[in-house]
Design an enzyme around this catalytic site. Structure first.
Site, PDB file in Angstrom:
ATOM      1  N   LYS A  10      20.129  -8.223  -2.400  1.00  7.43           N
ATOM      2  CA  LYS A  10      20.749  -7.042  -3.033  1.00  7.43           C
ATOM      3  C   LYS A  10      20.258  -5.774  -2.335  1.00  7.43           C
ATOM      4  CE  LYS A  10      17.107  -6.886  -6.537  1.00  7.43           C
ATOM      5  NZ  LYS A  10      16.794  -7.191  -7.945  1.00  7.43           N
ATOM      6  N   TYR A  15       4.249  23.062   5.340  1.00  2.38           N
ATOM      7  CA  TYR A  15       4.698  23.794   4.146  1.00  2.38           C
ATOM      8  C   TYR A  15       3.608  23.837   3.080  1.00  2.38           C
ATOM      9  CZ  TYR A  15       9.504  23.713   5.851  1.00  2.38           C
ATOM     10  OH  TYR A  15      10.640  23.897   6.585  1.00  2.38           O
TER      11      TYR A  15
HETATM   12  C1  LIG Z   1      15.901  -8.297  -7.734  1.00  2.00           C
HETATM   13  C2  LIG Z   1      15.832  -9.508  -8.521  1.00  2.00           C
HETATM   14  C3  LIG Z   1      14.981 -10.553  -8.147  1.00  2.00           C
HETATM   15  C4  LIG Z   1      14.035 -10.458  -6.981  1.00  2.00           C
HETATM   16  O1  LIG Z   1      12.872  -9.764  -7.364  1.00  2.00           O
HETATM   17  P1  LIG Z   1      11.630  -9.685  -6.374  1.00  2.00           P
HETATM   18  O2  LIG Z   1      10.561  -9.069  -7.182  1.00  2.00           O
HETATM   19  O3  LIG Z   1      12.041  -8.789  -5.242  1.00  2.00           O
HETATM   20  O4  LIG Z   1      11.361 -11.056  -5.930  1.00  2.00           O
HETATM   21  C5  LIG Z   1      14.997 -11.715  -8.900  1.00  2.00           C
HETATM   22  N1  LIG Z   1      15.806 -11.834  -9.976  1.00  2.00           N
HETATM   23  C6  LIG Z   1      16.626 -10.844 -10.361  1.00  2.00           C
HETATM   24  C7  LIG Z   1      17.485 -11.045 -11.567  1.00  2.00           C
HETATM   25  C8  LIG Z   1      16.666  -9.651  -9.669  1.00  2.00           C
HETATM   26  O5  LIG Z   1      17.477  -8.685 -10.063  1.00  2.00           O
END
Ligand SMILES: *Cc1c(COP(=O)(O)O)cnc(C)c1O
Length: 375
Positions: A35, A256
């Site tokens: 994702k 800055y």
């Molecule tokens: C993003 C996600 C994961 C992966 O999580 P990590 O901590 O990056 O391993 C697993 N399950 C769901 C439902 C997620 O949305």
């Protein structure tokens, strides 16, 4: 010539991290979570390194189309399921598996016309309180799904809130196990932290693990454990070069807000990377950085296009200013330097008060990205 900044995606490291997941859960099938454009790496760029996974999990239907477009014929899971009825048409067409977390999604399925029944993952809210049916409502949701001709096999999933920390997963496991007991089908429970820390525990059935951050070489439970502890390799390097050198005297300030003032003579490098590249503005004096592979620190505030780095440790190590270090020197913001030195993204994230996930995902569009393709 473009600005000298560049991100590199390390195919061999992705492959290595997937192997580490397999070692941690030898009997489980592995969803590579891609994702958010593969946690900022780019789906197309990680595909070669992760194609040994059993499936790809993501949220966005356009990303699912991209994975199919790469030629992937295996499982793809939509972790949040569908958002509107017509998304189900794409699921039917592309053979996407999808989570079902609420009544509205069951309603949509019940109204969906399809020749091919869908594989679904029924999600339980076992305590995270984001998505899923409560344990009390889980079995009736299952019964409703199970009666639909649009539904093929049903699997069961939940998500842990504290797999990386002291609270652990026992309370959620108890809720899940009680409500899902003897429902027939595969289980998907563990994210990265749970895969590394809890999947081997008795009673944690891991037919499918959902491995995200671990694939990208970041420790899910940093700083309790680091990437070395879990034998993970960084999959993204962000590197740039020194554009200018400044010689400060006691009392001179940098950047800055004059956030840093030298208390004696100090040589600094100005590097071509700023918050518009995705480097966090919350990093301040002291944040680790590598110059020519030598560990040093940021001084002063991060600006849009530049950061300023202390060159003292390089000069102290015997490098000559102007010949060994200076204009054009390599600056590694995170990942691996040319000399093999590593700087963990988790350390940089910690200096910014956040987690490696956020830094990867925030890599800016304007940063040219290349794939280091050897597997
Ligand atoms: C993003 C996600 C994961 C992966 O999580 P990590 O901590 O990056 O391993 C697993 N399950 C769901 C439902 C997620 O949305």
């Amino acid at each position: 010539m473009p600005r000298p900044i560049q991100a590199t995606i390390h195919t061999a490291a992705l492959h290595h991290n997937l192997t580490r997941v397999r070692q941690a859960v030898p009997d489980a099938k592995v969803w590579a979570v891609v994702k958010a454009n593969a946690y900022g790496h780019g789906i197309e760029r990680v595909f070669k390194g992760l194609r040994g996974a059993d499936g790809f999990a993501l949220l966005d239907l356009a990303e699912a189309e991209r994975v199919r477009h790469l030629g992937w014929r295996g499982p793809i899971l939509l972790l949040e399921g569908v958002f509107e009825p017509r998304d189900l048409e794409l699921c039917s067409r592309l053979g996407l598996w999808h989570a079902v977390h609420c009544d509205e999604q069951i309603d949509m399925l019940a109204a969906h016309k399809t020749q091919v029944p869908h594989r679904v993952f029924l999600k339980m809210n076992s305590g995270m309180n984001r998505l899923g049916f409560t344990p009390q409502r889980y079995r009736s949701a299952w019964a409703r799904l199970n009666a639909l001709p649009q539904v093929d096999e049903i699997s069961f999933m939940t998500h842990f809130s504290d797999a990386d920390g002291p609270r652990g997963i026992a309370h959620q496991m108890a809720a899940f196990s009680t409500a899902a007991e003897d429902l027939p089908g595969e289980r998907s429970l563990c994210n990265s932290a749970a895969t590394l820390r809890h999947a081997a525990a008795a009673g944690v059935r891991a037919d499918w693990v959902r491995a995200g951050i671990v694939m990208y070489g970041s420790a899910p439970d940093f700083p309790e454990n680091n990437a070395d502890h879990w034998a993970l390799q960084p999959t993204m390097t962000l590197a740039t070069r020194v554009l200018a050198v400044q010689h400060l005297q006691a009392g001179d300030s940098v950047g800055y807000g004059s956030r840093f003032t030298a208390d004696g003579p100090l040589t600094i490098g100005v590097a071509a990377c700023g918050y518009a590249d995705g480097y966090p503005r919350h990093c301040d004096t002291g944040t680790p950085v590598l110059v020519n592979g030598v560990r040093t620190r940021l001084v002063g505030r991060v600006s849009m296009d530049m950061v300023t780095v202390d060159l003292t440790p390089l000069i102290a190590s015997g490098m000559q200013l102007g010949t060994d270090v200076g204009f054009g020197s390599e600056v590694t913001l995170w990942g691996r330097a040319s000399n093999g030195s590593m700087l963990s993204i988790d350390e940089v994230a910690q200096a910014a008060g956040t987690v490696g996930y956020e830094l990867m995902c925030a890599l800016a569009q304007r940063v040219p990205t290349v794939v280091d393709g050897a597997v």
